[in-house]
Scaffold this motif. Sequence first.
Motif, PDB file in Angstrom:
ATOM      1  N   THR A 181       0.847  -1.186   0.000  1.00 43.82           N
ATOM      2  CA  THR A 181       0.000   0.000   0.000  1.00 43.82           C
ATOM      3  C   THR A 181       0.886   1.241   0.000  1.00 43.82           C
ATOM      4  O   THR A 181       1.995   1.224   0.560  1.00 43.82           O
ATOM      5  N   PHE A 182       0.399   2.308  -0.625  1.00 52.10           N
ATOM      6  CA  PHE A 182       1.146   3.562  -0.708  1.00 52.10           C
ATOM      7  C   PHE A 182       0.210   4.705  -0.349  1.00 52.10           C
ATOM      8  O   PHE A 182      -0.918   4.785  -0.849  1.00 52.10           O
ATOM      9  N   ASN A 183       0.686   5.613   0.491  1.00 57.10           N
ATOM     10  CA  ASN A 183      -0.155   6.721   0.933  1.00 57.10           C
ATOM     11  C   ASN A 183       0.691   7.974   1.115  1.00 57.10           C
ATOM     12  O   ASN A 183       1.567   8.010   1.982  1.00 57.10           O
ATOM     13  N   TYR A 184       0.447   8.988   0.274  1.00 52.31           N
ATOM     14  CA  TYR A 184       1.072  10.300   0.483  1.00 52.31           C
ATOM     15  C   TYR A 184       0.063  11.161   1.231  1.00 52.31           C
ATOM     16  O   TYR A 184      -0.986  11.528   0.696  1.00 52.31           O
ATOM     17  N   LEU A 185       0.384  11.503   2.469  1.00 48.80           N
ATOM     18  CA  LEU A 185      -0.553  12.192   3.347  1.00 48.80           C
ATOM     19  C   LEU A 185      -0.558  13.703   3.167  1.00 48.80           C
ATOM     20  O   LEU A 185      -1.401  14.393   3.749  1.00 48.80           O
ATOM     21  N   GLY A 186       0.395  14.223   2.402  1.00 49.26           N
ATOM     22  CA  GLY A 186       0.433  15.657   2.165  1.00 49.26           C
ATOM     23  C   GLY A 186       1.222  16.397   3.226  1.00 49.26           C
ATOM     24  O   GLY A 186       2.105  15.837   3.881  1.00 49.26           O
ATOM     25  N   GLN A 187       0.882  17.682   3.404  1.00 53.49           N
ATOM     26  CA  GLN A 187       1.650  18.555   4.289  1.00 53.49           C
ATOM     27  C   GLN A 187       0.888  18.840   5.588  1.00 53.49           C
ATOM     28  O   GLN A 187      -0.315  19.104   5.560  1.00 53.49           O
ATOM     29  N   PHE A 188       1.615  18.775   6.692  1.00 50.24           N
ATOM     30  CA  PHE A 188       1.042  19.083   7.993  1.00 50.24           C
ATOM     31  C   PHE A 188       1.854  20.215   8.621  1.00 50.24           C
ATOM     32  O   PHE A 188       3.023  20.048   8.934  1.00 50.24           O
ATOM     33  N   GLU A 189       1.230  21.352   8.779  1.00 50.07           N
ATOM     34  CA  GLU A 189       1.880  22.498   9.416  1.00 50.07           C
ATOM     35  C   GLU A 189       0.926  23.046  10.467  1.00 50.07           C
ATOM     36  O   GLU A 189      -0.254  23.288  10.198  1.00 50.07           O
ATOM     37  N   ILE A 190       1.417  23.238  11.684  1.00 50.86           N
ATOM     38  CA  ILE A 190       0.576  23.779  12.743  1.00 50.86           C
ATOM     39  C   ILE A 190       0.646  25.296  12.768  1.00 50.86           C
ATOM     40  O   ILE A 190      -0.327  25.973  13.053  1.00 50.86           O
ATOM     41  N   LEU A 203       3.448  -4.757   3.247  1.00 49.52           N
ATOM     42  CA  LEU A 203       4.366  -3.625   3.175  1.00 49.52           C
ATOM     43  C   LEU A 203       3.571  -2.346   2.966  1.00 49.52           C
ATOM     44  O   LEU A 203       2.848  -2.206   1.981  1.00 49.52           O
ATOM     45  N   ASP A 204       3.674  -1.433   3.918  1.00 49.13           N
ATOM     46  CA  ASP A 204       2.991  -0.139   3.835  1.00 49.13           C
ATOM     47  C   ASP A 204       4.025   0.956   3.649  1.00 49.13           C
ATOM     48  O   ASP A 204       4.931   1.107   4.479  1.00 49.13           O
ATOM     49  N   LEU A 256      10.118  16.246   4.472  1.00 46.98           N
ATOM     50  CA  LEU A 256       9.445  15.030   4.029  1.00 46.98           C
ATOM     51  C   LEU A 256      10.021  13.817   4.757  1.00 46.98           C
ATOM     52  O   LEU A 256      11.240  13.655   4.847  1.00 46.98           O
ATOM     53  N   THR A 257       9.132  12.966   5.252  1.00 45.01           N
ATOM     54  CA  THR A 257       9.540  11.687   5.828  1.00 45.01           C
ATOM     55  C   THR A 257       8.799  10.566   5.103  1.00 45.01           C
ATOM     56  O   THR A 257       7.584  10.655   4.895  1.00 45.01           O
ATOM     57  N   VAL A 258       9.537   9.545   4.714  1.00 39.63           N
ATOM     58  CA  VAL A 258       8.959   8.361   4.079  1.00 39.63           C
ATOM     59  C   VAL A 258       9.121   7.183   5.037  1.00 39.63           C
ATOM     60  O   VAL A 258      10.238   6.895   5.491  1.00 39.63           O
ATOM     61  N   ASN A 259       8.013   6.538   5.377  1.00 34.05           N
ATOM     62  CA  ASN A 259       8.014   5.399   6.289  1.00 34.05           C
ATOM     63  C   ASN A 259       7.680   4.120   5.529  1.00 34.05           C
ATOM     64  O   ASN A 259       6.759   4.110   4.713  1.00 34.05           O
ATOM     65  N   MET A 260       8.415   3.063   5.814  1.00 29.46           N
ATOM     66  CA  MET A 260       8.125   1.741   5.261  1.00 29.46           C
ATOM     67  C   MET A 260       7.878   0.790   6.425  1.00 29.46           C
ATOM     68  O   MET A 260       8.797   0.438   7.165  1.00 29.46           O
ATOM     69  N   ARG A 314       7.819 -11.802   7.526  1.00 34.83           N
ATOM     70  CA  ARG A 314       7.892 -12.022   6.080  1.00 34.83           C
ATOM     71  C   ARG A 314       9.156 -11.433   5.470  1.00 34.83           C
ATOM     72  O   ARG A 314       9.709 -11.983   4.517  1.00 34.83           O
ATOM     73  N   PHE A 315       9.604 -10.284   5.991  1.00 33.79           N
ATOM     74  CA  PHE A 315      10.768  -9.614   5.416  1.00 33.79           C
ATOM     75  C   PHE A 315      11.845  -9.414   6.475  1.00 33.79           C
ATOM     76  O   PHE A 315      11.547  -9.133   7.641  1.00 33.79           O
ATOM     77  N   GLN A 316      13.087  -9.522   6.051  1.00 29.51           N
ATOM     78  CA  GLN A 316      14.201  -9.201   6.921  1.00 29.51           C
ATOM     79  C   GLN A 316      14.359  -7.680   7.011  1.00 29.51           C
ATOM     80  O   GLN A 316      14.097  -6.959   6.041  1.00 29.51           O
TER      81      GLN A 316
END
Length: 469
Positions: A347-356, A391-392, A402-406, A412-414
């Motif tokens: 699955t893939f998800n770009y959540l966009g920008q978060f600014e307070i 895998l998300d 920008l942060t990319v999380n896997m 299942r995966f090492q």
Amino acid sequence: MKEAHHFNQSVMLHRANPLDEDALRKTLKAITVHHDVLRLIFAKDERGDLCLYNRPASIGEDQLYNLRIINLTGASTDNEHIIKHQVRELQKAMDLENGPLVQAGLFRSSEGDDLFLSIHHLAVDGISWRIILEDLASGYEQAIRGDDIALPPKTASFQTYTEQLAKYAESRRLLQQADYWRAIEQHETVALPKEQTHIDKSALKKRNTVSFTLAQQETDALLKDVHNAYNTDTQDLLLASAVLAIQQWAPQQALKIALEGHGRQSEAGHHDISRTVGWFTAIYPVLLQLEPNTWDDHHEEYMIRTLKITKDTLRRIPDKGFGYGVLKYMTPPEKAKIEFGKAPDITFNYLGQFEIANRVQTETEQLDAFTFSPLGGGEDITGTWKREQSLDISALVAEGKLTVNMTYETNRFQKETIERLSQDCQYFLRKLMNHCLSKTETEKTVSDFDDRELTEEALKNITDLLGFH
């Protein structure tokens, strides 16, 4: 699912100056009264079916939200350990049948205050959090001045939207998409490799996360400067870099990925829901028909072709994927005529920008501002939940970076495999960005034209004939 009450989204905020308890309570009350869905409860009817009930805004304040205050000032023990324990308790404290679905924890320390907010996922999504955080900052500022809190006007209610959605489920416009989604479902792709992990699974977290973060300057370029080259957007480059990394790891001729979108851009509801809090997420499969791998001889060319394929595939998805879930879960099967199969591995998800708050602030404003806390929000979702994907991949921009999380299944995966995948994704993202920044003219791709039957080869022949790109 087991422990359905522990299925949340959360955020941990920090403020250098102490928060005023009365002003905070006034703000939380205003937010939960203003946004109807935050007062939802979920109960079974006489047939045993789960139903949603919206409680009135006049209910007691203790039924709107729960606020736990922990004073750690001068504590000799490990504050972070105490906070994590309290956060775990709050995450598990949701009561679906009685409420409230908003849990908050205020942790006071000599370094400032940390405010933890958790809301059950059935009532909130990524865009909802942007709305709530904006209202929190604005509402608290009004409360601390002694003003009555006035939040921006509401848009259409979640109930109104779902009623319209039920009509859309059997509409001609939606049923015209059935052929597209049927073809996607019928296309079989190769599963990701299953690795031997060589670890004691009984003592292991079921899922783990590997991440990378871009610097602010790189993030600014990704958000603004790189897209003139091929009329792309941020999601195009992020997904293309992930696809390239996956292809390096497990090459395939076609890759199917479950894409998560915010689900609010569809005209299906015919209502403005831009400031409506709720769970609107659209999840749908994307089938990327990839070209044979030519890494050795045509490395950069292959990367650019993958970017174009990614962009053009996304642009040609009907209604930006919104209709898939409606057809799957709401349209009568005899009308949809689609045999829905197993969900994709990824699955893939770009959540966009978060600014307070704005980045440029005076010293006093910085002390009063909410920022994202490095403490994090703990486990949002129960470990008993079995996700469809192994895998998300998710990405978001917070405080200018920008942060990319896997996140992956550890049985299942090492870990080394996913760390290498993350490194490759970062490498390809930078390579794509550098290429796009070096282009001085915009090059159109097939999705920039109205003809949905136009192919990349036909477009190349036309541009070669006319002598331009």
